[in-house]
Design a protein around this motif. Structure first.
Motif, PDB file in Angstrom:
ATOM      1  N   LYS A  10       0.840  -1.177  -0.170  1.00 33.45           N
ATOM      2  CA  LYS A  10      -0.020   0.117  -0.108  1.00 33.45           C
ATOM      3  C   LYS A  10       0.871   1.230   0.145  1.00 33.45           C
ATOM      4  CE  LYS A  10      -3.957   2.057   2.575  1.00 33.45           C
ATOM      5  NZ  LYS A  10      -4.716   1.894   3.659  1.00 33.45           N
ATOM      6  N   LYS A  11       1.902   1.275   0.678  1.00 29.16           N
ATOM      7  CA  LYS A  11       2.796   2.261   0.965  1.00 29.16           C
ATOM      8  C   LYS A  11       3.724   2.527  -0.498  1.00 29.16           C
ATOM      9  CE  LYS A  11       3.144   2.506   5.728  1.00 29.16           C
ATOM     10  NZ  LYS A  11       3.701   3.212   6.667  1.00 29.16           N
ATOM     11  N   CYS A  12       3.898   1.481  -1.127  1.00 33.81           N
ATOM     12  CA  CYS A  12       4.507   1.284  -2.237  1.00 33.81           C
ATOM     13  C   CYS A  12       3.765   1.907  -3.524  1.00 33.81           C
ATOM     14  CB  CYS A  12       5.177  -0.110  -2.550  1.00 33.81           C
ATOM     15  SG  CYS A  12       6.467  -0.638  -1.537  1.00 33.81           S
ATOM     16  N   ARG A  13       2.528   1.498  -3.360  1.00 31.56           N
ATOM     17  CA  ARG A  13       1.335   2.021  -4.333  1.00 31.56           C
ATOM     18  C   ARG A  13       1.348   3.666  -4.244  1.00 31.56           C
ATOM     19  NH1 ARG A  13      -2.071   1.118  -8.026  1.00 31.56           N
ATOM     20  NH2 ARG A  13      -4.302   2.158  -8.243  1.00 31.56           N
ATOM     21  N   SER A  14       1.428   4.035  -3.014  1.00 33.68           N
ATOM     22  CA  SER A  14       1.228   5.573  -2.756  1.00 33.68           C
ATOM     23  C   SER A  14       2.404   6.165  -3.491  1.00 33.68           C
ATOM     24  CB  SER A  14       0.994   6.142  -1.555  1.00 33.68           C
ATOM     25  OG  SER A  14       2.139   5.793  -0.685  1.00 33.68           O
ATOM     26  N   GLN A  15       3.891   5.792  -3.337  1.00 33.31           N
ATOM     27  CA  GLN A  15       4.779   6.342  -4.072  1.00 33.31           C
ATOM     28  C   GLN A  15       4.808   6.169  -5.080  1.00 33.31           C
ATOM     29  OE1 GLN A  15       8.252   4.112  -2.362  1.00 33.31           O
ATOM     30  NE2 GLN A  15       8.289   5.137  -0.132  1.00 33.31           N
ATOM     31  N   ALA A  16       4.343   5.096  -5.852  1.00 34.38           N
ATOM     32  CA  ALA A  16       4.323   4.908  -7.382  1.00 34.38           C
ATOM     33  C   ALA A  16       3.403   5.828  -7.856  1.00 34.38           C
ATOM     34  CB  ALA A  16       3.850   3.503  -7.712  1.00 34.38           C
ATOM     35  N   ALA A  40       0.494   0.476 -11.635  1.00 41.69           N
ATOM     36  CA  ALA A  40       0.511  -0.973 -11.227  1.00 41.69           C
ATOM     37  C   ALA A  40       2.114  -1.314 -11.518  1.00 41.69           C
ATOM     38  CB  ALA A  40      -0.229  -1.973 -12.157  1.00 41.69           C
ATOM     39  N   GLU A  41       2.759  -1.168 -12.697  1.00 42.35           N
ATOM     40  CA  GLU A  41       3.977  -1.466 -12.982  1.00 42.35           C
ATOM     41  C   GLU A  41       4.921  -0.733 -12.011  1.00 42.35           C
ATOM     42  OE1 GLU A  41       4.682  -0.218 -17.114  1.00 42.35           O
ATOM     43  OE2 GLU A  41       3.388  -1.872 -17.830  1.00 42.35           O
ATOM     44  N   MET A  42       4.984   0.699 -11.895  1.00 41.99           N
ATOM     45  CA  MET A  42       5.504   1.054 -10.881  1.00 41.99           C
ATOM     46  C   MET A  42       5.559   0.889  -9.587  1.00 41.99           C
ATOM     47  SD  MET A  42       8.205   3.822 -10.911  1.00 41.99           S
ATOM     48  CE  MET A  42       7.578   4.632 -12.507  1.00 41.99           C
ATOM     49  N   THR A  43       4.403   0.276  -9.107  1.00 45.30           N
ATOM     50  CA  THR A  43       4.370  -0.286  -7.645  1.00 45.30           C
ATOM     51  C   THR A  43       4.929  -1.495  -7.664  1.00 45.30           C
ATOM     52  OG1 THR A  43       2.078   0.581  -7.605  1.00 45.30           O
ATOM     53  CG2 THR A  43       2.493  -1.200  -6.148  1.00 45.30           C
ATOM     54  N   GLU A  44       5.055  -2.555  -8.679  1.00 46.38           N
ATOM     55  CA  GLU A  44       5.809  -3.479  -8.675  1.00 46.38           C
ATOM     56  C   GLU A  44       7.198  -3.195  -8.490  1.00 46.38           C
ATOM     57  OE1 GLU A  44       4.848  -6.805  -7.910  1.00 46.38           O
ATOM     58  OE2 GLU A  44       2.779  -5.837  -7.649  1.00 46.38           O
ATOM     59  N   GLU A  45       7.616  -2.249  -9.196  1.00 42.31           N
ATOM     60  CA  GLU A  45       8.986  -1.756  -9.132  1.00 42.31           C
ATOM     61  C   GLU A  45       9.802  -1.558  -7.852  1.00 42.31           C
ATOM     62  OE1 GLU A  45      11.409   1.561 -11.425  1.00 42.31           O
ATOM     63  OE2 GLU A  45      10.294   0.480 -12.690  1.00 42.31           O
ATOM     64  N   VAL A  46       8.797  -0.590  -7.274  1.00 39.05           N
ATOM     65  CA  VAL A  46       9.080   0.007  -5.960  1.00 39.05           C
ATOM     66  C   VAL A  46       9.116  -1.015  -4.901  1.00 39.05           C
ATOM     67  CG1 VAL A  46       8.358   1.783  -4.294  1.00 39.05           C
ATOM     68  CG2 VAL A  46       8.399   2.294  -6.521  1.00 39.05           C
ATOM     69  N   PHE A  47       8.075  -1.905  -4.946  1.00 35.99           N
ATOM     70  CA  PHE A  47       7.999  -3.114  -4.088  1.00 35.99           C
ATOM     71  C   PHE A  47       9.287  -3.703  -4.063  1.00 35.99           C
ATOM     72  CE2 PHE A  47       5.724  -7.044  -2.639  1.00 35.99           C
ATOM     73  CZ  PHE A  47       5.573  -6.551  -1.541  1.00 35.99           C
ATOM     74  N   GLU A  48       9.788  -4.152  -5.195  1.00 39.46           N
ATOM     75  CA  GLU A  48      11.020  -4.991  -5.149  1.00 39.46           C
ATOM     76  C   GLU A  48      12.324  -4.386  -4.552  1.00 39.46           C
ATOM     77  OE1 GLU A  48      11.263  -8.315  -5.930  1.00 39.46           O
ATOM     78  OE2 GLU A  48       9.061  -7.971  -6.211  1.00 39.46           O
ATOM     79  N   LYS A  49      12.253  -3.019  -4.712  1.00 36.37           N
ATOM     80  CA  LYS A  49      13.599  -2.310  -4.341  1.00 36.37           C
ATOM     81  C   LYS A  49      13.297  -1.740  -2.859  1.00 36.37           C
ATOM     82  CE  LYS A  49      14.705  -0.966  -8.926  1.00 36.37           C
ATOM     83  NZ  LYS A  49      14.907   0.026  -9.778  1.00 36.37           N
TER      84      LYS A  49
END
Length: 135
Positions: A10-16, A40-49
């Protein structure tokens, strides 16, 4: 004081969403579907890093930490969950570190098995029949 550290989707989605909203020119999405896809793509990228941050409030017991981790893992929205505890920071000589205002500085350290075993043992200042117990 116990806490759970990990990565929250959820926090990664807000950053994305912030990153996608700041895009300009050809990189910016023009329709709602493009925007949702980019988020959605940026959320996955942020979630991994992403680095682990505190994802729970203050919990009172180690068992509540275990329950929180169990429920969070079932939801699938968290990764890398680990129990942490708050303790006063110490310098190299073992003295407590204080802030400029004179208050104690705290640090967050992983909860280890040795600490949990010490907490689970009964402690009495008076002691049993065998004499006083060391706490």
């Amino acid at each position: 004081m116990f806490y759970v550290y990990g990565v929250c989707k959820k926090k990664c989605r807000s950053q994305a969403e912030k990153k996608v909203s700041s895009l300009r020119g050809k990189g910016a999405p023009s329709t709602q579907q493009e925007y949702e896809l980019a988020v959605a793509e940026m959320t996955e990228e942020v979630f991994e890093k992403a680095k682990a941050i505190c994802v729970s409030g203050e919990l009172s017991t180690p068992s509540s930490v275990d329950q929180f981790i169990e429920l969070a893992e079932r939801s699938g929205q968290y990764k890398g969950l680990k129990p942490m505890r708050k303790r006063p920071a110490e310098n190299a000589q073992g003295n407590p570190v204080k802030t400029k205002s004179g208050r104690h500085r705290y640090e967050y350290v992983p909860v280890d098995l040795r600490y949990l075993n010490e907490m689970s043992e009964p402690c009495s200042l008076v002691g049993d029949i065998g004499g006083p117990r060391k706490c």
